[in-house]
Design a protein around this motif. Structure first.
Motif, PDB file in Angstrom:
ATOM      1  N   TYR A 141       9.690  -2.273  -0.511  1.00  0.00           N
ATOM      2  CA  TYR A 141      11.158  -2.362  -0.505  1.00  0.00           C
ATOM      3  C   TYR A 141      11.511  -3.767  -0.067  1.00  0.00           C
ATOM      4  CZ  TYR A 141      10.503   2.655  -0.624  1.00  0.00           C
ATOM      5  OH  TYR A 141      10.102   3.917  -0.978  1.00  0.00           O
ATOM      6  N   ARG A 142      12.068  -4.560  -0.982  1.00  0.00           N
ATOM      7  CA  ARG A 142      12.396  -5.962  -0.674  1.00  0.00           C
ATOM      8  C   ARG A 142      13.894  -6.116  -0.465  1.00  0.00           C
ATOM      9  NH1 ARG A 142       7.685  -8.462  -2.165  1.00  0.00           N
ATOM     10  NH2 ARG A 142       6.631  -7.420  -3.888  1.00  0.00           N
ATOM     11  N   ASN A 143      14.229  -7.106   0.379  1.00  0.00           N
ATOM     12  CA  ASN A 143      15.644  -7.468   0.578  1.00  0.00           C
ATOM     13  C   ASN A 143      16.537  -6.259   0.869  1.00  0.00           C
ATOM     14  OD1 ASN A 143      15.261 -10.205   0.109  1.00  0.00           O
ATOM     15  ND2 ASN A 143      15.228  -9.842  -2.111  1.00  0.00           N
ATOM     16  N   ALA A 144      16.046  -5.375   1.707  1.00  0.00           N
ATOM     17  CA  ALA A 144      16.906  -4.241   2.075  1.00  0.00           C
ATOM     18  C   ALA A 144      18.148  -4.778   2.774  1.00  0.00           C
ATOM     19  CB  ALA A 144      16.137  -3.299   3.000  1.00  0.00           C
ATOM     20  N   ALA A 145      19.250  -4.053   2.624  1.00  0.00           N
ATOM     21  CA  ALA A 145      20.487  -4.488   3.290  1.00  0.00           C
ATOM     22  C   ALA A 145      20.348  -4.296   4.802  1.00  0.00           C
ATOM     23  CB  ALA A 145      21.658  -3.675   2.754  1.00  0.00           C
ATOM     24  N   LEU A 146      19.536  -3.324   5.180  1.00  0.00           N
ATOM     25  CA  LEU A 146      19.345  -3.008   6.608  1.00  0.00           C
ATOM     26  C   LEU A 146      18.055  -2.205   6.734  1.00  0.00           C
ATOM     27  CD1 LEU A 146      20.401  -2.630   9.578  1.00  0.00           C
ATOM     28  CD2 LEU A 146      21.723  -0.696   8.746  1.00  0.00           C
ATOM     29  N   VAL A 147      17.240  -2.554   7.734  1.00  0.00           N
ATOM     30  CA  VAL A 147      16.061  -1.730   8.044  1.00  0.00           C
ATOM     31  C   VAL A 147      16.205  -1.271   9.487  1.00  0.00           C
ATOM     32  CG1 VAL A 147      13.538  -1.622   8.208  1.00  0.00           C
ATOM     33  CG2 VAL A 147      14.615  -3.053   6.448  1.00  0.00           C
ATOM     34  N   THR A 153       1.024   4.713   3.896  1.00  0.00           N
ATOM     35  CA  THR A 153       1.227   4.184   5.263  1.00  0.00           C
ATOM     36  C   THR A 153       2.274   3.075   5.190  1.00  0.00           C
ATOM     37  OG1 THR A 153      -0.459   2.540   4.855  1.00  0.00           O
ATOM     38  CG2 THR A 153      -1.135   4.479   6.128  1.00  0.00           C
ATOM     39  N   ILE A 154       2.839   2.764   6.378  1.00  0.00           N
ATOM     40  CA  ILE A 154       3.641   1.532   6.447  1.00  0.00           C
ATOM     41  C   ILE A 154       2.606   0.429   6.658  1.00  0.00           C
ATOM     42  CG2 ILE A 154       5.417   0.235   7.695  1.00  0.00           C
ATOM     43  CD1 ILE A 154       6.553   2.772   6.463  1.00  0.00           C
ATOM     44  N   GLN A 155       2.387  -0.380   5.652  1.00  0.00           N
ATOM     45  CA  GLN A 155       1.370  -1.432   5.803  1.00  0.00           C
ATOM     46  C   GLN A 155       1.901  -2.585   6.633  1.00  0.00           C
ATOM     47  OE1 GLN A 155      -0.279  -2.282   1.941  1.00  0.00           O
ATOM     48  NE2 GLN A 155      -1.537  -0.457   2.051  1.00  0.00           N
ATOM     49  N   SER A 156       3.153  -2.957   6.390  1.00  0.00           N
ATOM     50  CA  SER A 156       3.752  -4.024   7.200  1.00  0.00           C
ATOM     51  C   SER A 156       5.247  -4.076   6.941  1.00  0.00           C
ATOM     52  CB  SER A 156       3.142  -5.383   6.850  1.00  0.00           C
ATOM     53  OG  SER A 156       3.458  -5.706   5.515  1.00  0.00           O
ATOM     54  N   VAL A 157       5.942  -4.726   7.876  1.00  0.00           N
ATOM     55  CA  VAL A 157       7.347  -5.061   7.606  1.00  0.00           C
ATOM     56  C   VAL A 157       7.490  -6.562   7.825  1.00  0.00           C
ATOM     57  CG1 VAL A 157       8.202  -2.800   8.353  1.00  0.00           C
ATOM     58  CG2 VAL A 157       8.152  -4.669  10.007  1.00  0.00           C
ATOM     59  N   ASP A 158       8.462  -7.156   7.130  1.00  0.00           N
ATOM     60  CA  ASP A 158       8.770  -8.572   7.362  1.00  0.00           C
ATOM     61  C   ASP A 158      10.245  -8.650   7.760  1.00  0.00           C
ATOM     62  OD1 ASP A 158       9.329 -11.198   7.441  1.00  0.00           O
ATOM     63  OD2 ASP A 158       8.503 -11.699   5.471  1.00  0.00           O
ATOM     64  N   PRO A 159      10.508  -8.766   9.059  1.00  0.00           N
ATOM     65  CA  PRO A 159      11.899  -8.737   9.523  1.00  0.00           C
ATOM     66  C   PRO A 159      12.720  -9.891   8.969  1.00  0.00           C
ATOM     67  CG  PRO A 159      10.384  -8.378  11.350  1.00  0.00           C
ATOM     68  CD  PRO A 159       9.553  -8.809  10.193  1.00  0.00           C
ATOM     69  N   LYS A 160      12.069 -11.000   8.624  1.00  0.00           N
ATOM     70  CA  LYS A 160      12.860 -12.159   8.166  1.00  0.00           C
ATOM     71  C   LYS A 160      13.383 -11.967   6.742  1.00  0.00           C
ATOM     72  CE  LYS A 160      10.870 -15.268  11.419  1.00  0.00           C
ATOM     73  NZ  LYS A 160       9.527 -15.692  11.776  1.00  0.00           N
ATOM     74  N   THR A 161      12.696 -11.157   5.948  1.00  0.00           N
ATOM     75  CA  THR A 161      13.162 -10.924   4.570  1.00  0.00           C
ATOM     76  C   THR A 161      13.576  -9.461   4.353  1.00  0.00           C
ATOM     77  OG1 THR A 161      10.893 -10.471   3.889  1.00  0.00           O
ATOM     78  CG2 THR A 161      11.667 -12.737   3.627  1.00  0.00           C
ATOM     79  N   ASN A 162      13.624  -8.693   5.432  1.00  0.00           N
ATOM     80  CA  ASN A 162      13.971  -7.265   5.333  1.00  0.00           C
ATOM     81  C   ASN A 162      13.116  -6.556   4.279  1.00  0.00           C
ATOM     82  OD1 ASN A 162      15.676  -6.753   7.381  1.00  0.00           O
ATOM     83  ND2 ASN A 162      17.556  -6.717   6.168  1.00  0.00           N
ATOM     84  N   THR A 163      11.812  -6.784   4.404  1.00  0.00           N
ATOM     85  CA  THR A 163      10.887  -6.160   3.452  1.00  0.00           C
ATOM     86  C   THR A 163      10.039  -5.111   4.177  1.00  0.00           C
ATOM     87  OG1 THR A 163      10.763  -8.204   2.208  1.00  0.00           O
ATOM     88  CG2 THR A 163       8.941  -6.666   1.900  1.00  0.00           C
ATOM     89  N   VAL A 164       9.811  -3.983   3.492  1.00  0.00           N
ATOM     90  CA  VAL A 164       8.935  -2.940   4.024  1.00  0.00           C
ATOM     91  C   VAL A 164       7.865  -2.668   2.969  1.00  0.00           C
ATOM     92  CG1 VAL A 164       8.777  -0.548   4.822  1.00  0.00           C
ATOM     93  CG2 VAL A 164      10.838  -1.891   5.338  1.00  0.00           C
ATOM     94  N   VAL A 165       6.609  -2.874   3.349  1.00  0.00           N
ATOM     95  CA  VAL A 165       5.511  -2.660   2.402  1.00  0.00           C
ATOM     96  C   VAL A 165       4.799  -1.364   2.778  1.00  0.00           C
ATOM     97  CG1 VAL A 165       3.381  -3.629   1.433  1.00  0.00           C
ATOM     98  CG2 VAL A 165       5.191  -5.162   2.259  1.00  0.00           C
ATOM     99  N   THR A 166       4.772  -0.412   1.856  1.00  0.00           N
ATOM    100  CA  THR A 166       4.024   0.825   2.094  1.00  0.00           C
ATOM    101  C   THR A 166       2.813   0.834   1.163  1.00  0.00           C
ATOM    102  OG1 THR A 166       4.993   2.240   0.384  1.00  0.00           O
ATOM    103  CG2 THR A 166       6.273   1.960   2.418  1.00  0.00           C
TER     104      THR A 166
END
Ligand SMILES: Cc1cc2nc3c(=O)[nH]c(=O)nc-3n(C[C@H](O)[C@H](O)[C@H](O)COP(=O)(O)OP(=O)(O)OC[C@H]3O[C@@H](n4cnc5c(N)ncnc54)[C@H](O)[C@@H]3O)c2cc1C
Length: 388
Positions: free
Chosen positions: A235-241, A217-230
């Protein structure tokens, strides 16, 4: 209501074919940025001007009265639409084609306040322009994460055409070491084999599609650090989400009680008349169109059926035969477009697929280029039908 594909084609058909009907169009935006061309802009294949349209020519050349305001509410008992200005507008029949709203609550950690940090670019010109700016700023080697939406949503192949166009723009800028990771809640997607074949040949190693059986599942995203937790990986510090969230019919339809438990407007298959209110016809992305995809082609086809049905309803014209069609073209790379063409019939009071053709794997470059040219011709015709 709604000066997009469904609303404009219905208004123009009514006004041109039945001049005794007074047609008023309510649209909240001064400019329509055509979603159905947005991915080509993101790929750098066309300009922003080419996807932006005003209503000036339509107003000058047709008897349609344009009200440039947001419709605030529908009073179904009084058969009135109240406008943002507070003015009320009476109707005999209301055509409702307001498109979809995004479900900002469908991705934990994301929301309307974060749409500039993690753009959706699924609605509105500003967002589309922002995604393009952000994409162009990605450095070589950067990772882009795209969250694909669950069904149903506007344009089934749209997220995958978008990913293709992102890869095209990155490669054209010499950024061959970028990666695009697509996290998809669906087990499969429209024209999947064709897209995957195209990704492999045009952008080898660049695009990775992962379905929820892998990432959970997508557990959460953090828009301030461009992180996606599944459930499986982070996925940390993505260049773009790019978050393409779940969707429902636009608020004006929901607030008026015109949707069912699916969040979309149920309609009578033969006429596009609302099952909930016989004075209202609901079209396009906001309706439950049976087997039809939510596409611009489908919205236009539904609008023609609704216009004819309203002429029968109001003017006693003989019922027109109703045929529904849709074609979705998708650009995988410049000069390599695939397509899914479908025709629909009424069966058991539903709009059901009657026949379809789809591009095949391994087709010639000439055929794919011809698809692209066909798409451009269709676009030009649709835009002319809508705005002139
Ligand atoms: C990225 C993307 C790519 C796509 N690509 C394709 C494609 O290649 N081919 C294809 O066929 N389809 C494509 N589509 C789908 C296509 O754009 C839609 O199916 C089509 O636009 C639906 O038409 P509509 O009339 O339902 O809504 P829209 O065209 O979205 O129009 C709705 C209009 O209603 C207005 N509105 C909403 N609420 C109010 C209110 N309260 N008051 C006044 N006005 C209001 C909005 O401002 C808008 O102008 C794509 C969609 C997306 C997002």
């Amino acid at each position: 209501m709604g000066g997009g594909v469904g609303g404009l084609i219905a208004a123009k058909n009514l006004a041109q074919l039945h001049p005794s009907v007074d047609v008023t169009l309510i649209e909240k935006s001064p400019t329509y940025v055509s979603n159905f061309n947005a991915n080509l802009y993101i790929g750098g294949l066309i300009t922003f001007d080419e996807i932006s349209h005003t209503y000036d020519q339509l107003v000058a050349s047709s008897p349609i009265k344009l009200i440039r305001q947001r419709a605030a509410a529908i009073d179904r008992k009084k058969k009135q639409v109240s406008l943002a200005s507070g003015e009320a507008l009476a109707y005999d029949r209301l055509v409702l084609s307001p498109g979809v709203d995004l479900r900002y609550d469908s991705i934990p950690g994301w929301g309307a306040e974060f749409e500039d940090l993690m753009p959706h670019a699924w609605k509105g010109g500003r967002q589309i322009a922002l995604l393009k700016l952000r994409l162009d700023a990605v450095e070589d080697g950067g990772t882009i994460v795209v969250l694909a939406p669950p069904n149903p949503y506007a344009c089934p192949p749209g997220p995958y055409e978008r990913v293709s166009m992102m890869a095209h723009a990155l490669r054209a800028a010499g950024k061959r070491n970028c990666k695009i990771i697509v996290l998809d809640p669906k087990e499969s997607f429209s024209m999947q084999g064709l897209f995957e074949e195209g990704w492999e040949s045009h952008y080898p190693g660049m695009i990775q599609w992962i379905d929820a059986s892998i990432y959970e599942t997508i557990q959460s995203v953090d828009p301030k650090t461009n992180t996606v937790v599944t459930g499986f990986d982070t996925y940390r510090n993505a260049a773009l989400v790019n978050v393409i969230p779940a969707q429902v019919a636009a608020a004006i339809a929901r607030d008026a009680g015109l949707v069912d438990e699916t969040g979309y407007c149920p309609i009578e298959a033969a006429t596009m008349r609302s099952m909930i209110d016989p004075d209202i016809y609901a079209l396009g992305d906001a309706c439950l169109g049976g087997d039809m995809p939510k596409s611009a082609y489908a919205a236009s086809s539904q609008a023609k059926v609704a216009a004819a049905a309203i002429a029968t309803d109001l003017l006693g014209k003989p019922p027109a035969s109703n045929s529904y069609e849709s074609v979705c073209w998708s650009e995988i790379e410049r000069d390599d477009a695939v397509k899914y063409a479908s025709r629909y019939e009424l069966r058991d009071a539903e709009i059901r697929l009657a026949a379809s053709t789809v591009s095949q794997m391994g087709e010639t470059a000439e055929l794919r280029k011809a698809n692209q040219q066909e798409k451009f011709r269709w676009n030009q015709t649709l835009v002319a039908d809508m705005f002139s």
